[in-house]
Motif scaffolding. Sequence first.
Motif, PDB file in Angstrom:
ATOM      1  N   LEU A 128      16.458   7.681   5.448  1.00  0.00           N
ATOM      2  CA  LEU A 128      16.400   7.914   7.147  1.00  0.00           C
ATOM      3  C   LEU A 128      15.314   8.846   7.338  1.00  0.00           C
ATOM      4  O   LEU A 128      14.349   8.759   8.513  1.00  0.00           O
ATOM      5  CB  LEU A 128      17.557   8.290   7.609  1.00  0.00           C
ATOM      6  CG  LEU A 128      18.832   7.207   7.656  1.00  0.00           C
ATOM      7  CD1 LEU A 128      20.165   7.907   8.147  1.00  0.00           C
ATOM      8  CD2 LEU A 128      18.474   6.260   8.908  1.00  0.00           C
ATOM      9  N   ALA A 129      15.182   9.756   6.560  1.00  0.00           N
ATOM     10  CA  ALA A 129      14.039  10.682   6.782  1.00  0.00           C
ATOM     11  C   ALA A 129      12.647  10.129   6.480  1.00  0.00           C
ATOM     12  O   ALA A 129      11.608  10.431   7.581  1.00  0.00           O
ATOM     13  CB  ALA A 129      14.309  12.008   5.749  1.00  0.00           C
ATOM     14  N   ARG A 146       0.819  -1.159   0.012  1.00  0.00           N
ATOM     15  CA  ARG A 146      -0.004  -0.024   0.180  1.00  0.00           C
ATOM     16  C   ARG A 146       0.655   1.236  -0.019  1.00  0.00           C
ATOM     17  O   ARG A 146       0.397   2.197  -0.573  1.00  0.00           O
ATOM     18  CB  ARG A 146      -0.905   0.122   1.381  1.00  0.00           C
ATOM     19  CG  ARG A 146      -1.957  -1.179   1.305  1.00  0.00           C
ATOM     20  CD  ARG A 146      -2.629  -1.136   2.665  1.00  0.00           C
ATOM     21  NE  ARG A 146      -3.589   0.100   2.647  1.00  0.00           N
ATOM     22  CZ  ARG A 146      -3.081   0.983   3.624  1.00  0.00           C
ATOM     23  NH1 ARG A 146      -2.303   0.653   4.623  1.00  0.00           N
ATOM     24  NH2 ARG A 146      -4.005   1.959   3.923  1.00  0.00           N
ATOM     25  N   GLU A 147       2.044   1.302   0.527  1.00  0.00           N
ATOM     26  CA  GLU A 147       2.786   2.381   0.884  1.00  0.00           C
ATOM     27  C   GLU A 147       3.969   2.386  -0.394  1.00  0.00           C
ATOM     28  O   GLU A 147       4.188   1.603  -0.809  1.00  0.00           O
ATOM     29  CB  GLU A 147       3.549   2.482   2.250  1.00  0.00           C
ATOM     30  CG  GLU A 147       2.571   2.486   3.421  1.00  0.00           C
ATOM     31  CD  GLU A 147       3.309   2.618   4.668  1.00  0.00           C
ATOM     32  OE1 GLU A 147       4.472   2.041   4.704  1.00  0.00           O
ATOM     33  OE2 GLU A 147       2.722   3.240   5.596  1.00  0.00           O
ATOM     34  N   GLU A 148       4.279   3.619  -0.401  1.00  0.00           N
ATOM     35  CA  GLU A 148       5.627   4.033  -1.630  1.00  0.00           C
ATOM     36  C   GLU A 148       6.832   3.301  -0.907  1.00  0.00           C
ATOM     37  O   GLU A 148       6.880   3.409   0.323  1.00  0.00           O
ATOM     38  CB  GLU A 148       5.788   5.480  -1.402  1.00  0.00           C
ATOM     39  CG  GLU A 148       6.892   5.875  -2.291  1.00  0.00           C
ATOM     40  CD  GLU A 148       7.067   7.417  -2.448  1.00  0.00           C
ATOM     41  OE1 GLU A 148       8.111   7.679  -2.999  1.00  0.00           O
ATOM     42  OE2 GLU A 148       6.310   7.896  -1.841  1.00  0.00           O
ATOM     43  N   ALA A 149       7.444   2.465  -1.745  1.00  0.00           N
ATOM     44  CA  ALA A 149       8.708   1.673  -1.494  1.00  0.00           C
ATOM     45  C   ALA A 149       9.771   2.892  -1.015  1.00  0.00           C
ATOM     46  O   ALA A 149       9.834   3.859  -1.794  1.00  0.00           O
ATOM     47  CB  ALA A 149       8.923   1.099  -2.403  1.00  0.00           C
ATOM     48  N   ILE A 150      10.533   2.689  -0.143  1.00  0.00           N
ATOM     49  CA  ILE A 150      11.538   3.508   0.193  1.00  0.00           C
ATOM     50  C   ILE A 150      13.065   2.961   0.534  1.00  0.00           C
ATOM     51  O   ILE A 150      14.064   3.561   0.726  1.00  0.00           O
ATOM     52  CB  ILE A 150      11.409   4.352   1.849  1.00  0.00           C
ATOM     53  CG1 ILE A 150      11.476   3.155   2.852  1.00  0.00           C
ATOM     54  CG2 ILE A 150      10.143   5.031   1.780  1.00  0.00           C
ATOM     55  CD1 ILE A 150      11.270   3.787   4.354  1.00  0.00           C
ATOM     56  N   HIS A 151      13.053   1.642   0.506  1.00  0.00           N
ATOM     57  CA  HIS A 151      14.463   1.023   0.657  1.00  0.00           C
ATOM     58  C   HIS A 151      15.303   1.328  -0.397  1.00  0.00           C
ATOM     59  O   HIS A 151      16.714   1.248   0.021  1.00  0.00           O
ATOM     60  CB  HIS A 151      14.009  -0.697   0.328  1.00  0.00           C
ATOM     61  CG  HIS A 151      13.745  -1.226  -0.949  1.00  0.00           C
ATOM     62  ND1 HIS A 151      12.600  -1.120  -1.510  1.00  0.00           N
ATOM     63  CD2 HIS A 151      14.639  -1.476  -1.674  1.00  0.00           C
ATOM     64  CE1 HIS A 151      12.578  -1.733  -2.600  1.00  0.00           C
ATOM     65  NE2 HIS A 151      13.846  -1.852  -2.911  1.00  0.00           N
ATOM     66  N   HIS A 152      15.077   1.865  -1.516  1.00  0.00           N
ATOM     67  CA  HIS A 152      16.115   2.156  -2.698  1.00  0.00           C
ATOM     68  C   HIS A 152      16.576   3.551  -2.631  1.00  0.00           C
ATOM     69  O   HIS A 152      17.489   3.994  -3.217  1.00  0.00           O
ATOM     70  CB  HIS A 152      15.297   2.161  -4.039  1.00  0.00           C
ATOM     71  CG  HIS A 152      14.150   2.864  -4.223  1.00  0.00           C
ATOM     72  ND1 HIS A 152      13.047   2.565  -3.650  1.00  0.00           N
ATOM     73  CD2 HIS A 152      14.149   4.017  -4.786  1.00  0.00           C
ATOM     74  CE1 HIS A 152      12.311   3.563  -3.967  1.00  0.00           C
ATOM     75  NE2 HIS A 152      12.723   4.541  -4.635  1.00  0.00           N
ATOM     76  N   LEU A 153      15.958   4.536  -1.653  1.00  0.00           N
ATOM     77  CA  LEU A 153      16.401   5.843  -1.579  1.00  0.00           C
ATOM     78  C   LEU A 153      17.898   5.963  -0.921  1.00  0.00           C
ATOM     79  O   LEU A 153      18.290   4.974  -0.165  1.00  0.00           O
ATOM     80  CB  LEU A 153      15.422   6.606  -0.570  1.00  0.00           C
ATOM     81  CG  LEU A 153      13.873   6.591  -1.154  1.00  0.00           C
ATOM     82  CD1 LEU A 153      13.093   7.208  -0.059  1.00  0.00           C
ATOM     83  CD2 LEU A 153      13.837   7.417  -2.428  1.00  0.00           C
ATOM     84  N   PRO A 154      18.453   7.103  -1.339  1.00  0.00           N
ATOM     85  CA  PRO A 154      19.767   7.373  -0.753  1.00  0.00           C
ATOM     86  C   PRO A 154      19.758   7.391   0.601  1.00  0.00           C
ATOM     87  O   PRO A 154      18.484   7.768   1.184  1.00  0.00           O
ATOM     88  CB  PRO A 154      20.141   8.818  -1.413  1.00  0.00           C
ATOM     89  CG  PRO A 154      19.067   8.967  -2.702  1.00  0.00           C
ATOM     90  CD  PRO A 154      17.834   8.178  -2.300  1.00  0.00           C
ATOM     91  N   ASP A 155      20.650   7.359   1.338  1.00  0.00           N
ATOM     92  CA  ASP A 155      20.555   7.169   2.933  1.00  0.00           C
ATOM     93  C   ASP A 155      19.888   8.411   3.616  1.00  0.00           C
ATOM     94  O   ASP A 155      19.006   7.964   4.586  1.00  0.00           O
ATOM     95  CB  ASP A 155      22.011   7.316   3.422  1.00  0.00           C
ATOM     96  CG  ASP A 155      23.023   5.867   3.079  1.00  0.00           C
ATOM     97  OD1 ASP A 155      22.223   5.050   2.544  1.00  0.00           O
ATOM     98  OD2 ASP A 155      24.358   5.810   3.434  1.00  0.00           O
ATOM     99  N   THR A 156      20.295   9.560   3.327  1.00  0.00           N
ATOM    100  CA  THR A 156      19.506  10.728   3.942  1.00  0.00           C
ATOM    101  C   THR A 156      17.984  10.899   3.797  1.00  0.00           C
ATOM    102  O   THR A 156      17.285  10.903   4.639  1.00  0.00           O
ATOM    103  CB  THR A 156      20.260  12.159   3.230  1.00  0.00           C
ATOM    104  OG1 THR A 156      21.714  11.967   3.556  1.00  0.00           O
ATOM    105  CG2 THR A 156      19.408  13.186   4.182  1.00  0.00           C
ATOM    106  N   GLU A 157      17.549  10.328   2.419  1.00  0.00           N
ATOM    107  CA  GLU A 157      16.088  10.409   2.361  1.00  0.00           C
ATOM    108  C   GLU A 157      15.422   9.197   2.816  1.00  0.00           C
ATOM    109  O   GLU A 157      14.626   9.245   3.159  1.00  0.00           O
ATOM    110  CB  GLU A 157      15.777  10.365   0.706  1.00  0.00           C
ATOM    111  CG  GLU A 157      16.109  11.753   0.112  1.00  0.00           C
ATOM    112  CD  GLU A 157      16.110  11.389  -1.418  1.00  0.00           C
ATOM    113  OE1 GLU A 157      14.838  11.132  -1.860  1.00  0.00           O
ATOM    114  OE2 GLU A 157      16.844  11.812  -2.449  1.00  0.00           O
TER     115      GLU A 157
END
Length: 225
Positions: free
Chosen positions: A114-115, A101-112
Motif C-alpha cells: 500500500l505504501a 521498467r519499474e520494480e515489481a510490488i505485487h508480492h510485497l506485504p500489505d503495508t509495504e
Amino acid sequence: MTEPLRLLCFPYAGGNAQTYVRWRRHLAPDIEVCPMQLLLADVRTRLADLTTPKDRPIALFGHSLGALLAFECARILVVEHGVQPARLLVSGHRAPHLPLREEAIHHLPDTEFLAKLGERSRTLRALTDPEFRKLLLPMLRADFTASETYAFAEGPLLTCPITALGGERDEDAPLGEVAAWQRHTTGRFEVTAFPGDHFFIDDAWEAVVTTIGERLRSRAETTPC
C-alpha cells in the motif's frame, strides 16, 4: 450513415470501468460504450456474448493495465471469434513487447504494498479510510499481479488501426515507448499526446473522449491517419 459500433473500455489498475459511463454523453449515439472489468476469465465470456451475433463492429480502449487487456482481447477476437476490431485505442502504457521498467510490488506485504502503491497512485492517496483501503486491497493486488507478471507472446499481427494515447509528462509510459505499439499492427498507426502525467486520462478526459470520437467517426475511411 455510419454503422453502429461497440466500444469496449478497460480501466487502469485499481480503477472502475463504470467511470466510462460518462463518455456516453460525449460520443455519438451510434457508439455503444461497454465498460469492461479487469478479469480475463469474465472478459472471455463477455466477448463471446458481444460477438454473437456479429451485428456490429467492435473497437477497444484501455488505459494503463487496461491497454494490455484491450490488446489481448483484440487478439482473442481475431483468433477465437474471427472478428478483426474496427480500431484498438491504447492509452498510458508502453508497447507490450517492451520489458517491465519499474520494480515489481505485487508480492510485497500489505503495508509495504500500500505504501508503494500510494507513491504511484493518486487514487489510493485520496483514500484515507483504512477500512476502505483494506476492502480494495485484494482487487488492487490482483490488478498489479496481472500487470507485473504479464508475459508477451508473439502472435499474428493485428490489421486494424491502432491509436496510442500518451501523457507528455508520463514517466510510467514515455511517448517513445508508447510509439512502439506500431509494431503490433499492419494497419494505420498514430500517437496522440496530451498534456499531463499518467493520469491525463482523468485530468483531460473530455479531450481524450473527443479524440476517440473523431477516430471512431473516421473508421470507414481508407486514407492513412
